[in-house]
Design a protein around this motif. Structure first.
Motif, PDB file in Angstrom:
ATOM      1  N   THR A  81     -10.139   1.724   3.359  1.00 44.00           N
ATOM      2  CA  THR A  81     -10.801   2.813   4.053  1.00 44.00           C
ATOM      3  C   THR A  81      -9.802   3.922   4.346  1.00 44.00           C
ATOM      4  N   VAL A  82     -10.182   5.161   4.015  1.00 44.55           N
ATOM      5  CA  VAL A  82      -9.314   6.303   4.283  1.00 44.55           C
ATOM      6  C   VAL A  82     -10.109   7.382   5.006  1.00 44.55           C
ATOM      7  N   VAL A  83      -9.405   8.183   5.771  1.00 51.07           N
ATOM      8  CA  VAL A  83      -9.975   9.335   6.471  1.00 51.07           C
ATOM      9  C   VAL A  83      -9.465  10.598   5.788  1.00 51.07           C
ATOM     10  N   ALA A  84     -10.353  11.550   5.559  1.00 52.58           N
ATOM     11  CA  ALA A  84      -9.963  12.786   4.887  1.00 52.58           C
ATOM     12  C   ALA A  84     -10.633  13.978   5.556  1.00 52.58           C
ATOM     13  N   VAL A  85      -9.876  15.047   5.723  1.00 52.92           N
ATOM     14  CA  VAL A  85     -10.412  16.306   6.221  1.00 52.92           C
ATOM     15  C   VAL A  85      -9.948  17.393   5.260  1.00 52.92           C
ATOM     16  N   ASP A  86     -10.883  18.217   4.808  1.00 51.58           N
ATOM     17  CA  ASP A  86     -10.599  19.228   3.780  1.00 51.58           C
ATOM     18  C   ASP A  86      -9.988  18.578   2.533  1.00 51.58           C
ATOM     19  N   ASP A  87     -10.475  17.365   2.205  1.00 47.86           N
ATOM     20  CA  ASP A  87     -10.007  16.596   1.042  1.00 47.86           C
ATOM     21  C   ASP A  87      -8.544  16.188   1.141  1.00 47.86           C
ATOM     22  N   VAL A  88      -7.946  16.306   2.327  1.00 46.18           N
ATOM     23  CA  VAL A  88      -6.572  15.853   2.552  1.00 46.18           C
ATOM     24  C   VAL A  88      -6.625  14.498   3.251  1.00 46.18           C
ATOM     25  N   ILE A  89      -5.964  13.510   2.672  1.00 49.16           N
ATOM     26  CA  ILE A  89      -5.993  12.157   3.217  1.00 49.16           C
ATOM     27  C   ILE A  89      -5.085  12.058   4.433  1.00 49.16           C
ATOM     28  N   LEU A  90      -5.632  11.501   5.516  1.00 47.90           N
ATOM     29  CA  LEU A  90      -4.854  11.241   6.711  1.00 47.90           C
ATOM     30  C   LEU A  90      -4.589   9.745   6.785  1.00 47.90           C
ATOM     31  N   GLY A  91      -3.341   9.351   6.604  1.00 48.45           N
ATOM     32  CA  GLY A  91      -2.996   7.936   6.651  1.00 48.45           C
ATOM     33  C   GLY A  91      -2.778   7.463   8.072  1.00 48.45           C
ATOM     34  N   LYS A  92      -2.019   6.392   8.217  1.00 47.71           N
ATOM     35  CA  LYS A  92      -1.694   5.895   9.547  1.00 47.71           C
ATOM     36  C   LYS A  92      -0.580   6.757  10.143  1.00 47.71           C
ATOM     37  N   PRO A  93      -0.657   7.060  11.422  1.00 45.50           N
ATOM     38  CA  PRO A  93       0.360   7.922  12.028  1.00 45.50           C
ATOM     39  C   PRO A  93       1.750   7.305  11.940  1.00 45.50           C
ATOM     40  N   ALA A  94       2.734   8.166  11.700  1.00 44.45           N
ATOM     41  CA  ALA A  94       4.122   7.703  11.654  1.00 44.45           C
ATOM     42  C   ALA A  94       4.655   7.434  13.056  1.00 44.45           C
ATOM     43  N   ASP A  95       4.191   8.200  14.038  1.00 42.38           N
ATOM     44  CA  ASP A  95       4.618   8.033  15.420  1.00 42.38           C
ATOM     45  C   ASP A  95       3.572   8.684  16.319  1.00 42.38           C
ATOM     46  N   GLU A  96       3.832   8.703  17.615  1.00 39.94           N
ATOM     47  CA  GLU A  96       2.845   9.244  18.547  1.00 39.94           C
ATOM     48  C   GLU A  96       2.621  10.738  18.342  1.00 39.94           C
ATOM     49  N   ASP A  97       3.685  11.470  18.027  1.00 39.25           N
ATOM     50  CA  ASP A  97       3.512  12.904  17.770  1.00 39.25           C
ATOM     51  C   ASP A  97       2.613  13.136  16.567  1.00 39.25           C
ATOM     52  N   ASP A  98       2.783  12.310  15.539  1.00 37.21           N
ATOM     53  CA  ASP A  98       1.943  12.425  14.348  1.00 37.21           C
ATOM     54  C   ASP A  98       0.494  12.092  14.686  1.00 37.21           C
ATOM     55  N   PHE A 102      -3.462  11.894  -5.983  1.00 41.30           N
ATOM     56  CA  PHE A 102      -4.924  12.026  -6.031  1.00 41.30           C
ATOM     57  C   PHE A 102      -5.336  13.302  -5.301  1.00 41.30           C
ATOM     58  N   PRO A 103      -4.841  14.466  -5.729  1.00 44.93           N
ATOM     59  CA  PRO A 103      -5.135  15.711  -5.008  1.00 44.93           C
ATOM     60  C   PRO A 103      -6.631  16.020  -4.990  1.00 44.93           C
ATOM     61  N   ALA A 129     -11.682   9.772  -2.371  1.00 43.37           N
ATOM     62  CA  ALA A 129     -12.479   8.603  -2.752  1.00 43.37           C
ATOM     63  C   ALA A 129     -11.801   7.825  -3.867  1.00 43.37           C
ATOM     64  N   ALA A 130     -11.209   8.543  -4.833  1.00 38.37           N
ATOM     65  CA  ALA A 130     -10.497   7.875  -5.933  1.00 38.37           C
ATOM     66  C   ALA A 130      -9.291   7.109  -5.415  1.00 38.37           C
ATOM     67  N   PHE A 131      -8.605   7.668  -4.417  1.00 42.92           N
ATOM     68  CA  PHE A 131      -7.456   6.974  -3.825  1.00 42.92           C
ATOM     69  C   PHE A 131      -7.908   5.680  -3.153  1.00 42.92           C
ATOM     70  N   ALA A 132      -9.019   5.737  -2.411  1.00 39.60           N
ATOM     71  CA  ALA A 132      -9.527   4.531  -1.744  1.00 39.60           C
ATOM     72  C   ALA A 132      -9.928   3.475  -2.767  1.00 39.60           C
ATOM     73  N   GLU A 133     -10.584   3.900  -3.838  1.00 31.96           N
ATOM     74  CA  GLU A 133     -10.978   2.941  -4.882  1.00 31.96           C
ATOM     75  C   GLU A 133      -9.760   2.327  -5.561  1.00 31.96           C
ATOM     76  N   GLU A 134      -8.751   3.141  -5.859  1.00 31.16           N
ATOM     77  CA  GLU A 134      -7.567   2.629  -6.543  1.00 31.16           C
ATOM     78  C   GLU A 134      -6.812   1.640  -5.659  1.00 31.16           C
ATOM     79  N   GLU A 179       0.812  -1.219   0.000  1.00 34.55           N
ATOM     80  CA  GLU A 179       0.000   0.000   0.000  1.00 34.55           C
ATOM     81  C   GLU A 179       0.844   1.267   0.000  1.00 34.55           C
ATOM     82  N   ALA A 180       2.026   1.191   0.610  1.00 32.83           N
ATOM     83  CA  ALA A 180       2.881   2.382   0.679  1.00 32.83           C
ATOM     84  C   ALA A 180       3.380   2.808  -0.695  1.00 32.83           C
ATOM     85  N   SER A 181       3.252   1.935  -1.690  1.00 35.51           N
ATOM     86  CA  SER A 181       3.742   2.270  -3.034  1.00 35.51           C
ATOM     87  C   SER A 181       2.780   3.189  -3.788  1.00 35.51           C
ATOM     88  N   LEU A 182       1.570   3.356  -3.268  1.00 32.21           N
ATOM     89  CA  LEU A 182       0.582   4.219  -3.913  1.00 32.21           C
ATOM     90  C   LEU A 182       0.572   5.563  -3.199  1.00 32.21           C
TER      91      LEU A 182
END
Length: 426
Positions: A91-108, A53-54, A58-63, A45-48
């Motif tokens: 499944t992806v979470v988006a706010v203001d059409d910006v995709i929020l992936g899995k956190p890189a660390d606790e600060d993220d 998909f600015p 939804a297109a990113f989740a479908e792809e 998944e990290a390769s996509l």
């Protein structure tokens, strides 16, 4: 004709593969009566790149879903027989059409949750279907669910991040587990936000108008080669879920604590306690609302459901003809909302919102909460039958047509009462 049994009939006799190891997706499809195998995709998944998909989460989740399904379909193409259908989902979470992936660390994770605090965001689940007759292409669709977070104090965010749950979740939270403590409301398809848009899937499946399945091959089932790591999922009944199941067999992750499993298992019993087919719009309120909303959508696919896990005090409730109050206390680490008497006010608000023909459904947990708030003169029922107290609870709020049943629950039975407002009652 109900959509869920129709989907099961359309796929009967076919080899169906779910290209996901998600216990939530496995549970949702199993409860729909579908027989399928689980073969997790090896697509990296990290390769996509979401940046490709600015403004199009939804297109990113479908792809992503399509890449997963196509990888599994290609890997199993040489099986005897090959899959008739491979299902991929993301499944992806988006706010203001910006995709929020899995956190890189606790600060993220803290940054993500702070960004979502007090705001409404979208949860998109993309689905891809790869059919044997067209194994180079995927049928794609998605569902969007709107989730509103409460205003989150820093200490609540810190406690949630310390639990470790955000680290493998898109957007930094899990709606089906402790993350529900952060949520004010869920509007739209709750099952989609949990991991799979079952109703949309059934509609797409019906539109496909599958031809009759081919006759089974003259070989034994042992000749089928589902590939390494495959698991077979069989139909899971609500009854099986309610008696002696493990947390991993509920829509919770295997690692979620027993209280999360208890909520989901109790919700399953509550959703099956009454015939609710007459209702068109439901609103689940308070602790356990998300679990109940998901179960109601599984059992009554034509019922529109809104979940308010933490209804804001003083705000009018959404219009509905059925209000469901599971009666679970707020999830830790959530602080109590609304101060003393908050649960009684929530129940009163639901009762006041009921017009003729509308109803309130409560459990015996309501008696315990009201007893703690000292809002009912004789709300408690001790160790005896809670049915009379539940009847009085609804009668005081103007309901006369009242049914009380013992709904299956984890570890026993939970009494539930359904009060329907008559034409002249208030």
């Amino acid at each position: 004709m109900a959509e869920l049994p129709a989907a099961a009939r359309l796929l009967r006799g076919r080899r169906v593969v779910l290209a996901s190891g998600s216990p939530r997706r496995r549970e949702i499809l199993g409860r729909a009566g579908l027989g399928f195998e689980v073969v997790p995709s090896r697509f990296p998944e990290a390769s996509l790149d979401p940046g490709a998909f600015p403004g199009r989460p939804a297109a990113f989740a479908e792809e992503t879903a399509a890449r997963k399904a196509l990888e599994v379909a290609a890997r199993l193409r040489g099986d005897v027989p090959p899959p008739d259908l491979v299902i991929g989902a993301d499944t992806v979470v988006a706010v203001d059409d910006v995709i929020l992936g899995k956190p890189a660390d606790e600060d993220d994770a803290r940054r993500m949750l702070s960004r979502l605090s007090g705001r409404t965001h979208s949860v998109f689940t993309g689905v891809a279907l790869v059919w044997r007759s067209d194994s180079e292409e995927a049928t794609r669709f998605h569902e969007e669910t709107r989730v509103t977070f409460s205003a989150l104090p820093e200490e609540l965010v810190a406690q949630y991040v310390e639990s470790g749950e955000p680290m493998d979740k898109a957007g930094g939270y899990g709606l089906q587990a402790q993350g529900a403590a952060l949520v004010e409301s869920v509007q739209g398809d709750v099952l989609s936000a949990v991991g799979f848009p079952l109703r949309r899937f059934c509609r797409v499946l019906a539109a496909r108008a599958l031809s009759p399945p081919p006759p089974p091959p003259p070989t034994s089932a042992a000749t089928s080669n589902p590939g390494p790591g495959a698991a077979t999922a069989t139909t899971t009944s609500a009854s099986a879920l309610l008696h002696g199941v493990k947390a991993s067999e509920s829509p919770c992750d295997p690692e979620e604590d027993s209280q999360d499993a208890l909520r989901w298992l109790t919700a399953a019993g509550l959703a099956s306690a009454f015939d609710l087919t007459r209702f068109r719009r439901a609103c689940a309120l308070g602790g356990g609302a998300i679990a109940v909303a998901a179960e109601l959508q599984l059992r009554f696919p034509r019922l529109g459901v809104t979940a308010l896990e933490a209804p804001p005090p003083g705000r009018p409730l959404p219009g509905a003809d059925l209000y469901v109050l599971p009666g679970f206390p707020p999830r830790p680490p959530r602080r109590p909302d609304g101060g003393p008497g908050a649960w009684a006010r929530l129940l009163d608000g639901a009762a006041d919102a009921c017009g003729p023909g509308a109803a309130v459904l409560v459990t015996q947990r309501a008696l315990d909460l009201l007893d703690e708030e000292e809002e009912e003169e004789d709300g408690g029922h001790g160790d005896g039958d809670p049915s009379p107290a539940l009847r009085r609870l609804l009668q005081r709020r103007g309901f006369r047509d009242i049914q009380v049943v013992a709904a299956p629950s984890a570890g026993g039975a939970t009494h539930a009462a359904l009060g329907v407002r008559g034409g002249g009652e208030r």
